[in-house]
Design an enzyme around this catalytic site. Structure first.
Site, PDB file in Angstrom:
ATOM      1  N   ARG A 122       0.844  -1.194   0.000  1.00  0.00           N
ATOM      2  CA  ARG A 122       0.000   0.000   0.000  1.00  0.00           C
ATOM      3  C   ARG A 122       0.880   1.246   0.000  1.00  0.00           C
ATOM      4  O   ARG A 122       1.053   1.922   1.017  1.00  0.00           O
ATOM      5  CB  ARG A 122      -0.932  -0.017   1.210  1.00  0.00           C
ATOM      6  CG  ARG A 122      -2.085  -0.993   1.021  1.00  0.00           C
ATOM      7  CD  ARG A 122      -3.209  -0.720   1.998  1.00  0.00           C
ATOM      8  NE  ARG A 122      -4.464  -1.282   1.524  1.00  0.00           N
ATOM      9  CZ  ARG A 122      -5.627  -1.138   2.140  1.00  0.00           C
ATOM     10  NH1 ARG A 122      -5.698  -0.441   3.262  1.00  0.00           N
ATOM     11  NH2 ARG A 122      -6.712  -1.677   1.659  1.00  0.00           N
ATOM     12  N   GLN A 127      -0.792   2.309  -6.344  1.00  0.00           N
ATOM     13  CA  GLN A 127      -2.250   2.473  -6.273  1.00  0.00           C
ATOM     14  C   GLN A 127      -2.958   1.987  -7.531  1.00  0.00           C
ATOM     15  O   GLN A 127      -4.020   1.369  -7.461  1.00  0.00           O
ATOM     16  CB  GLN A 127      -2.599   3.935  -6.002  1.00  0.00           C
ATOM     17  CG  GLN A 127      -2.312   4.373  -4.572  1.00  0.00           C
ATOM     18  CD  GLN A 127      -2.692   5.816  -4.319  1.00  0.00           C
ATOM     19  OE1 GLN A 127      -3.006   6.561  -5.247  1.00  0.00           O
ATOM     20  NE2 GLN A 127      -2.662   6.235  -3.074  1.00  0.00           N
ATOM     21  N   ASP A 130      -3.391  -1.987  -7.667  1.00  0.00           N
ATOM     22  CA  ASP A 130      -4.013  -2.634  -6.510  1.00  0.00           C
ATOM     23  C   ASP A 130      -5.310  -3.344  -6.897  1.00  0.00           C
ATOM     24  O   ASP A 130      -6.379  -2.727  -6.964  1.00  0.00           O
ATOM     25  CB  ASP A 130      -4.272  -1.579  -5.429  1.00  0.00           C
ATOM     26  CG  ASP A 130      -4.743  -2.178  -4.111  1.00  0.00           C
ATOM     27  OD1 ASP A 130      -4.994  -3.396  -4.063  1.00  0.00           O
ATOM     28  OD2 ASP A 130      -4.858  -1.428  -3.132  1.00  0.00           O
ATOM     29  N   SER A 133      -8.267  -3.204  -4.238  1.00  0.00           N
ATOM     30  CA  SER A 133      -9.074  -1.985  -4.202  1.00  0.00           C
ATOM     31  C   SER A 133     -10.051  -1.932  -5.364  1.00  0.00           C
ATOM     32  O   SER A 133     -11.240  -1.637  -5.184  1.00  0.00           O
ATOM     33  CB  SER A 133      -8.170  -0.746  -4.217  1.00  0.00           C
ATOM     34  OG  SER A 133      -7.479  -0.621  -2.995  1.00  0.00           O
ATOM     35  N   TYR A 228      -4.982  -2.090   7.383  1.00  0.00           N
ATOM     36  CA  TYR A 228      -5.990  -3.144   7.455  1.00  0.00           C
ATOM     37  C   TYR A 228      -6.478  -3.321   8.892  1.00  0.00           C
ATOM     38  O   TYR A 228      -5.807  -2.931   9.847  1.00  0.00           O
ATOM     39  CB  TYR A 228      -5.411  -4.479   6.953  1.00  0.00           C
ATOM     40  CG  TYR A 228      -5.027  -4.483   5.503  1.00  0.00           C
ATOM     41  CD1 TYR A 228      -5.989  -4.663   4.520  1.00  0.00           C
ATOM     42  CD2 TYR A 228      -3.703  -4.319   5.106  1.00  0.00           C
ATOM     43  CE1 TYR A 228      -5.641  -4.678   3.174  1.00  0.00           C
ATOM     44  CE2 TYR A 228      -3.343  -4.325   3.768  1.00  0.00           C
ATOM     45  CZ  TYR A 228      -4.314  -4.513   2.807  1.00  0.00           C
ATOM     46  OH  TYR A 228      -3.973  -4.523   1.478  1.00  0.00           O
TER      47      TYR A 228
END
Length: 368
Positions: A122, A127, A130, A133, A228
């Site tokens: 992360r 990003q 991912d 996500s 998380y």
């Protein structure tokens, strides 16, 4: 270099690891792209679409693996597919590496290198790679639509000549990516939405989407350094259960998304608590594959309990495969493009790179 995309064989899997858009990008990079015939059919991508984008269509699974440098899949191969893997090949997929380490060990015997994109660090530069996500956001959206389609009442507040129809009431447990998208979707449909999470700092995000945050009243925060959720204390669990049980009495649709990486999903709702729900209630447990947040749910199954419909669905994004596949394929492309050397027209994995180190679970047959 040859990039191959086999057809997905996992039960209920409708997605594919490439789209016509990403195939064209790979072809522009100088890659040869092979796709098993019918691999994109469930996602709305025909063999012709892929051919026009520059791919070669291969008729059978063995042929698509044969001679490939890089294998792209949504899910890691099933045991029955292991014999297709060849020494020296690179496999990129959602491997559930922490939940299924035995599969990683089995695949390592084939002498491959494997990148589990579900372990993507992360960090800001990762990003757009991912998969968790992108797929979780689509799953949160799809879960709400599935629940609404099964509900026996209207969702928004309606003023009619015959009287007022009150809005449907949602409870979302877990305000991560999937939970926040579920909240946003339910609110757009006109529902009343309540949400709970072990991380009190997400309260502002829930409220910004129009949801009401249920506070347990503990000062503790159960969040890892990676953002998380982690296991809660016994004291917190008791107070949380009381809060949820009380809220369920006024809930038409319950959506649960709570997961702890590498561990069994926390049990948030038992059957005694479920009995509080009004008849006709709908439950979608998105953690069912990892043990379930709700007692009685089974992954990929629909169960009836005391007038309540329990649906175990760990990946509702498979219900909207065109969007899910396009996003998943772009995540993989972004990862590979970061490793691309334009001069040599090759993809070279730098094992000192934090992205590569973060997702590599097998290196040339050795489990890392």
């Amino acid at each position: 270099m040859i990039i191959s995309i086999p057809k997905e064989n996992s039960l209920g899997e409708t997605r594919t690891a490439a789209s016509p858009e990403t195939v064209k990008k790979y072809a522009d990079m100088g890659m040869t792209v092979r796709i098993e015939s019918g691999a994109g059919e469930a996602s709305g991508f025909s063999d012709r679409d892929f051919t026009e984008a520059g791919a070669e269509i291969v008729s059978d699974t063995a042929a698509v693996y044969q001679g490939a440098d890089i294998i792209l899949k949504v899910r890691a191969p099933e045991k029955s597919e292991d014999h297709f893997l060849q020494k020296g090949q690179v496999l990129i997929a959602h491997c559930q590496a922490k939940a299924a380490p035995e599969r990683i060990r089995e695949m390592s015997k084939r002498g491959i290198t494997c990148f589990a994109l579900d372990l993507m660090p992360r960090i800001s530069r990762a990003q757009n790679m991912d998969i968790l996500s992108s797929q979780s956001s689509l799953s949160g959206y799809a879960a709400v639509l599935e629940a609404v389609n099964r509900l026996n009442k209207a969702v928004p507040l309606m003023m009619t000549a015959a009287g007022t129809i009150p809005p449907a009431r949602f409870l979302v447990l877990g305000a991560g990516v999937a939970g926040l998208q579920a909240i946003a979707t339910a609110k757009r449909l006109g529902a009343q939405v309540y949400a709970s999470d072990v991380r009190p700092q997400v309260k502002e995000q829930v409220e910004s989407l129009g949801g009401k945050f249920l506070e347990v009243g503990e000062d503790e925060s159960f969040e890892t350094d990676g953002g998380y959720a982690k296991e809660t204390s016994a004291s917190y669990q008791k107070k949380q259960a009381e809060l949820i049980a009380d809220r369920l009495a006024q809930t038409d649709i319950l959506i649960t998304t709570a997961l702890i990486p590498g561990k069994k999903a926390p049990r948030l709702v038992n059957k005694k608590m479920l009995k509080n729900m009004p008849a006709g209630g709908i439950v979608i447990d998105m953690a069912a594959e990892s043990g379930g947040n709700v007692e009685g749910t089974k992954d990929k199954e629909i169960v009836q309990f005391e007038g309540i419909t329990l649906i175990g669905d760990s990946m509702p994004a498979t219900k909207i495969p065109a969007s899910a596949s396009a996003s998943f394929a772009k995540n993989i492309y972004n990862f590979l493009f970061a490793m691309y050397h334009a001069e040599s027209k090759k993809i070279v994995f730098d094992f000192d790179d934090e992205l590569v180190k973060g997702v590599c679970v097998i290196k040339e047959g050795d489990v890392l």
